[in-house]
Design an enzyme around this catalytic site. Structure first.
Site, short mmCIF file in Angstrom:
data_model
loop_
_atom_site.label_atom_id
_atom_site.label_comp_id
_atom_site.label_asym_id
_atom_site.label_seq_id
_atom_site.Cartn_x
_atom_site.Cartn_y
_atom_site.Cartn_z
N ARG A 52 0.80 -1.34 0.17
CA ARG A 52 0.04 -0.10 0.19
C ARG A 52 0.91 1.40 -0.06
O ARG A 52 0.69 2.33 -0.64
CB ARG A 52 -0.89 -0.07 1.38
CG ARG A 52 -1.53 1.33 1.61
CD ARG A 52 -2.97 1.35 2.47
NE ARG A 52 -2.53 0.38 3.37
CZ ARG A 52 -2.09 0.83 4.53
NH1 ARG A 52 -1.34 1.81 4.81
NH2 ARG A 52 -1.92 -0.19 5.51
N ASP A 107 -7.97 19.11 -14.20
CA ASP A 107 -8.22 17.57 -14.67
C ASP A 107 -7.77 17.55 -16.24
O ASP A 107 -8.37 18.27 -17.10
CB ASP A 107 -9.62 17.22 -14.62
CG ASP A 107 -9.98 16.03 -14.82
OD1 ASP A 107 -9.40 15.30 -15.67
OD2 ASP A 107 -10.86 15.26 -14.21
N LYS A 112 -8.67 6.41 -18.94
CA LYS A 112 -9.08 6.89 -20.52
C LYS A 112 -7.95 6.94 -21.41
O LYS A 112 -7.60 5.85 -21.70
CB LYS A 112 -9.53 8.31 -20.25
CG LYS A 112 -10.61 8.44 -18.99
CD LYS A 112 -12.00 7.65 -19.42
CE LYS A 112 -13.06 7.53 -18.41
NZ LYS A 112 -12.91 8.16 -17.01
N TYR A 158 -17.24 17.07 -14.93
CA TYR A 158 -17.49 15.70 -14.94
C TYR A 158 -18.59 15.27 -13.81
O TYR A 158 -18.42 15.85 -12.70
CB TYR A 158 -16.23 14.97 -14.71
CG TYR A 158 -16.79 13.23 -14.64
CD1 TYR A 158 -17.54 12.56 -15.51
CD2 TYR A 158 -16.20 12.69 -13.45
CE1 TYR A 158 -17.77 11.42 -15.10
CE2 TYR A 158 -16.45 11.29 -13.30
CZ TYR A 158 -17.35 10.69 -14.11
OH TYR A 158 -17.50 9.47 -13.82
C1 LIG Z 1 -12.91 14.25 -16.85
C2 LIG Z 1 -13.00 13.12 -16.01
N1 LIG Z 1 -12.34 13.13 -14.77
C3 LIG Z 1 -12.47 11.92 -13.69
C4 LIG Z 1 -13.09 10.91 -14.07
C5 LIG Z 1 -13.42 10.19 -13.18
O1 LIG Z 1 -12.37 8.87 -13.12
P1 LIG Z 1 -12.48 7.39 -13.23
O2 LIG Z 1 -13.89 6.76 -13.81
O3 LIG Z 1 -11.14 6.65 -13.55
O4 LIG Z 1 -12.72 7.19 -11.34
C6 LIG Z 1 -13.88 10.87 -15.23
C7 LIG Z 1 -14.47 9.70 -15.47
O5 LIG Z 1 -15.23 9.44 -16.58
C8 LIG Z 1 -13.60 11.88 -16.30
O6 LIG Z 1 -14.31 11.76 -17.43
#
Ligand SMILES: Cc1ncc(COP(=O)(O)O)c(C=O)c1O
Length: 384
Positions: free
Chosen positions: A55, A179, A204, A107
């Site tokens: 961890r 982000d 992604k 998001y």
């Molecule tokens: C722009 C963005 N940030 C964060 C996330 C969250 O990521 P995760 O699904 O890997 O937890 C997503 C998920 O679709 C996203 O599109």
């Protein structure tokens, strides 16, 4: 983990393949091994060989952290079990009473975490159109500690001027978080423009093959890295070694995949713009996109995500997404295969009834790297 074993002169493609990934010193294995272990032998009490418990640290994760930090041009990087786990870790820097300003088209999961989980701990928040400086300033108060942006945003693909945002945040004593999931470090590196943290859903484009969920935080400040590292270990939302391996494998082809994603997206945008059933196309690469100039200044290309609206509203949007064959109706994005969805009813359902609610006739495409002619034929069929 710090960015060791990396030549500062390396280009992006070289970093994607080699940063953090020297051949295994014991066996010469070219690929970083999956260290599927929970614990490590100690030579004497309290004297290990760099690792004590997985961890806290794991060599496959270390390689991933060094690789992704090198791509973001960051001094430090920390990997997490999901994008949401990475976001949650940054937001755990807050104390009761603190305030967050976030983009008004963030998001849905980010919105849910901030508005439905953090509010239980006494954190308040304001949504703002981050493309306009006055809007940001109007929403900042003396308790604001974080200004949180997605650029390009999900699903409206609006672009925020990161340098402007970080200047405003810093003037008010707040941290700037970007982000970078949609752009990836290949197209945009927010730390160069003053951001304090870059956060990713590595699920992604960085993974790129729809087979691993993960998250990542990049930063330059040793103090912030210490705090994030403390939380990473204390909270424990860490990725498994196998997931780190899958990500390392995916990242090696990030630049070539991104070039094709962008190229295919541009052809699709051109096709949609000329289609009589399409009302509006959202893509930061379009010269008439409201934040195109900012995108041109801070991005190398404009990405593989495209959103559009069709005539006939929500019903027609749902019918259209049900008719594609190659574009699979599914959530998520950023992998080699093309996906299609209706954000209001799928990825952004949690924002329903809030200031972040998405138009229910909007369709979002994650344009993959298939043969462009096949993708165009598929969309043409669905729209006809
Ligand atoms: C722009 C963005 N940030 C964060 C996330 C969250 O990521 P995760 O699904 O890997 O937890 C997503 C998920 O679709 C996203 O599109």
């Amino acid at each position: 983990m710090t960015n060791e074993n990396m030549d500062e002169r390396w280009g992006f493609e070289t970093r994607a393949i080699h940063a953090g990934q020297k051949p295994d010193p014991q066996t010469g294995a070219i690929t970083v091994p999956v260290y599927q272990t929970t614990t490590y032998e100690q030579d004497e009490v309290g004297k290990g060989r760099g690792y004590e418990y997985s961890r806290t640290g794991n060599p496959t994760r270390t390689a991933l952290e060094m690789s992704l930090a090198a791509l973001e041009g960051a001094e430090f990087g920390r990997a997490f079990a999901s994008g949401m786990a990475a976001e949650d870790t940054i937001l755990r820097l807050l104390n009761p009473g603190d305030h967050v300003v976030m983009g008004n088209d963030a998001y849905g999961g980010t919105f849910r975490l901030i508005s439905k989980v953090l509010t239980r701990m006494g954190i308040s928040w304001s949504p703002a159109d981050l493309s306009v400086q006055e809007n940001i300033e109007k929403n900042i108060n003396e308790k604001t500690r974080i200004v949180w942006a997605e650029t390009p945003s999900n699903p409206l693909l609006s672009v925020v001027d990161i340098q402007m945002l970080s200047n405003v945040a810093h003037t008010h004593g707040a941290l700037c978080v970007v982000d970078n999931t949609f752009a990836t470090p290949y197209l945009q590196q927010p730390l160069v423009h003053g951001a304090d943290f870059v956060v990713h859903s590595t699920t992604k484009y960085l993974g790129g093959h729809s087979d691993v969920v993960g998250g990542f935080i990049a930063m330059n400040s040793p103090e912030l890295d210490q705090e994030i590292g403390f939380l990473q270990n204390a909270v424990g939302a860490v990725p498994a070694p196998w997931d780190c391996y899958l990500l390392l494998r995916g990242v090696k082809t990030l630049p070539v995949r991104m070039d094709r994603h962008c190229e295919n997206a541009e052809s699709i945008v051109e096709f949609l713009r000329g289609h009589p059933r399409v009302i509006d196309v959202l893509y930061p690469g379009l010269p008439d996109h409201p934040t195109h100039e900012i995108a041109r200044n801070q991005m190398k290309k404009f990405g593989g995500m495209v959103s559009f609206t069709v005539r006939g509203g929500a019903d027609e949007a749902r019918k259209t997404v049900a008719k594609t064959n190659l574009f699979t109706l599914a959530e998520s994005l950023g992998a080699v295969e093309s996906l299609i969805e209706v954000p209001a009813a799928m990825t952004h359902l949690s924002a329903e009834g809030s200031p972040l609610e998405v138009d229910d006739s909007l369709i979002r495409l994650s344009v993959g790297i298939e043969t462009i002619g096949d993708l165009l034929t598929d969309l043409d069929h669905a729209l006809s």
